[in-house]
Scaffold this active site. Sequence first.
Site, PDB file in Angstrom:
ATOM      1  N   GLU A  57       0.815  -1.215   0.000  1.00 15.92           N
ATOM      2  CA  GLU A  57       0.000   0.000   0.000  1.00 15.92           C
ATOM      3  C   GLU A  57       0.853   1.272   0.000  1.00 15.92           C
ATOM      4  O   GLU A  57       0.752   2.113   0.902  1.00 15.92           O
ATOM      5  CB  GLU A  57      -0.969  -0.015   1.192  1.00 15.92           C
ATOM      6  CG  GLU A  57      -1.909  -1.209   1.153  1.00 15.92           C
ATOM      7  CD  GLU A  57      -2.793  -1.338   2.387  1.00 15.92           C
ATOM      8  OE1 GLU A  57      -2.714  -0.444   3.274  1.00 15.92           O
ATOM      9  OE2 GLU A  57      -3.557  -2.310   2.482  1.00 15.92           O
TER      10      GLU A  57
ATOM     11  N   ASN B 237       2.106  -4.515  -3.514  1.00 14.52           N
ATOM     12  CA  ASN B 237       0.741  -4.940  -3.219  1.00 14.52           C
ATOM     13  C   ASN B 237      -0.102  -3.704  -2.905  1.00 14.52           C
ATOM     14  O   ASN B 237       0.262  -2.914  -2.035  1.00 14.52           O
ATOM     15  CB  ASN B 237       0.775  -5.900  -2.015  1.00 14.52           C
ATOM     16  CG  ASN B 237      -0.530  -6.625  -1.795  1.00 14.52           C
ATOM     17  OD1 ASN B 237      -1.124  -7.128  -2.746  1.00 14.52           O
ATOM     18  ND2 ASN B 237      -0.971  -6.706  -0.546  1.00 14.52           N
TER      19      ASN B 237
ATOM     20  N   HIS C   4     -10.270  -6.204  -2.139  1.00 15.93           N
ATOM     21  CA  HIS C   4     -11.257  -6.049  -1.061  1.00 15.93           C
ATOM     22  C   HIS C   4     -12.472  -5.333  -1.649  1.00 15.93           C
ATOM     23  O   HIS C   4     -12.509  -4.106  -1.737  1.00 15.93           O
ATOM     24  CB  HIS C   4     -10.660  -5.252   0.102  1.00 15.93           C
ATOM     25  CG  HIS C   4      -9.524  -5.941   0.777  1.00 15.93           C
ATOM     26  ND1 HIS C   4      -9.679  -7.157   1.397  1.00 15.93           N
ATOM     27  CD2 HIS C   4      -8.222  -5.582   0.942  1.00 15.93           C
ATOM     28  CE1 HIS C   4      -8.510  -7.527   1.918  1.00 15.93           C
ATOM     29  NE2 HIS C   4      -7.615  -6.607   1.647  1.00 15.93           N
TER      30      HIS C   4
ATOM     31  N   GLU D 293      -5.791 -10.585  -1.901  1.00 20.19           N
ATOM     32  CA  GLU D 293      -6.551 -10.448  -0.653  1.00 20.19           C
ATOM     33  C   GLU D 293      -8.052 -10.396  -0.923  1.00 20.19           C
ATOM     34  O   GLU D 293      -8.755  -9.495  -0.460  1.00 20.19           O
ATOM     35  CB  GLU D 293      -6.100  -9.197   0.110  1.00 20.19           C
ATOM     36  CG  GLU D 293      -4.614  -9.149   0.391  1.00 20.19           C
ATOM     37  CD  GLU D 293      -4.189  -7.937   1.213  1.00 20.19           C
ATOM     38  OE1 GLU D 293      -5.040  -7.359   1.924  1.00 20.19           O
ATOM     39  OE2 GLU D 293      -3.007  -7.569   1.161  1.00 20.19           O
TER      40      GLU D 293
ATOM     41  N   ASP E  66     -11.870 -10.589  -0.817  1.00 18.61           N
ATOM     42  CA  ASP E  66     -13.108 -10.788  -0.070  1.00 18.61           C
ATOM     43  C   ASP E  66     -14.172  -9.877  -0.679  1.00 18.61           C
ATOM     44  O   ASP E  66     -13.852  -8.903  -1.375  1.00 18.61           O
ATOM     45  CB  ASP E  66     -12.945 -10.546   1.439  1.00 18.61           C
ATOM     46  CG  ASP E  66     -12.236  -9.235   1.782  1.00 18.61           C
ATOM     47  OD1 ASP E  66     -12.516  -8.207   1.129  1.00 18.61           O
ATOM     48  OD2 ASP E  66     -11.401  -9.232   2.698  1.00 18.61           O
TER      49      ASP E  66
END
Length: 369
Positions: A160, A202, A238, A266, A268
């Site tokens: 990030e 990432n 996300h 990641e 979800d």
Amino acid sequence: MAVAGCTAIMCATALLAFTGPWADGGPPTGSGDLPVLARANGVDLGVAVAVDPLLGDGGYRDVVGGHYTSVTAENTMKWDHVQPERGVFDWSGPDAMVDFAEAHGMNARGHTLLWHNQQPEWLSRGEWTSAELRGVLREHMEALMGRYQGRIGAWDVINEPFEDGEPFLRENLWHQVLGEDYIAEALRMAHEVDPGARLYINEFNIEGGGAKTDALYALAADLLDRGVPLHGIGFQGHFVHGQVPGNLAETMNRFTDLGLEVTVTELDVRIAEPVSEQAVRDQREEFRHVVAACLEVPDCRGVTVWGVSDAHSWIPEWFPGYDAATPFDEDYSPKPALWGMVDALSREPSGRSAGRTPRGRRRERTPAP
């Protein structure tokens, strides 16, 4: 069930025979062998794991070992966990994760080396010169990466680096002390420590394109032009239910056109409460879409789900009013989202192997739009 040496289509046929009929479009009675399907497609299907349930919860371990091909350290490799005091390392959690992966024939992913969050106070509140902070970073990398050299194949080196909603580098500790080129320094240092590891940047909120995606593209292109050892981009994924971008594959292809590999790191999909049965059913298509997008991109290495079950998801704490973000419910029962991933992996894409670029070879770059 295990079906050795099958193609994706053969595996899908065996899977359906194993799980039984789907009643009214719902899930089959069993969960089948997702690892076989993933490997048949040449991708990893991973999951982020926490150490305590991995060690002490049989249901948790069964989900991880029975449905995925790789594991990512959810927290245990972050600075505040692994080096709570300078020079004092806690290897119990990372060892447990890597040992589990090896015992189950799974890959392991390292997460993460540089981040603005979850830093121990000795690091975040320290008064550092640039030389001192470089020394601290090298000590950390040599200890952590060095311990798992040859056992962890890919690392999220930079996590990030951009502001949450802006196309500008984040004013984190590393940027403030080491300057704007800290990313290149860290990647070079990581490569020196473990020359065989795949090194990633990432990031989140880049999946659908836009100014932040453009800024990351420009950064990656510049790093590659300067010979910096960057191998891949992690698309965190996300998502909010109903807002999964339809152009995910197109966006990933922009970066693979640079000669990079990509991974959904990641995944979800959080649903607003109260969570309806219809929303849970519709979530199936969103998980299918993300995995299918990866399969459309020859240099997409896989998809990792962030959290083993809804009982272990970070979503309710960090996004109050949302829940049900993973493919397993609180009792470890599979949800339609799991079968969405089965749907995607059961359809072998044409030309995937032929479209791969050998690692280390640069493609001609497609100019940014």
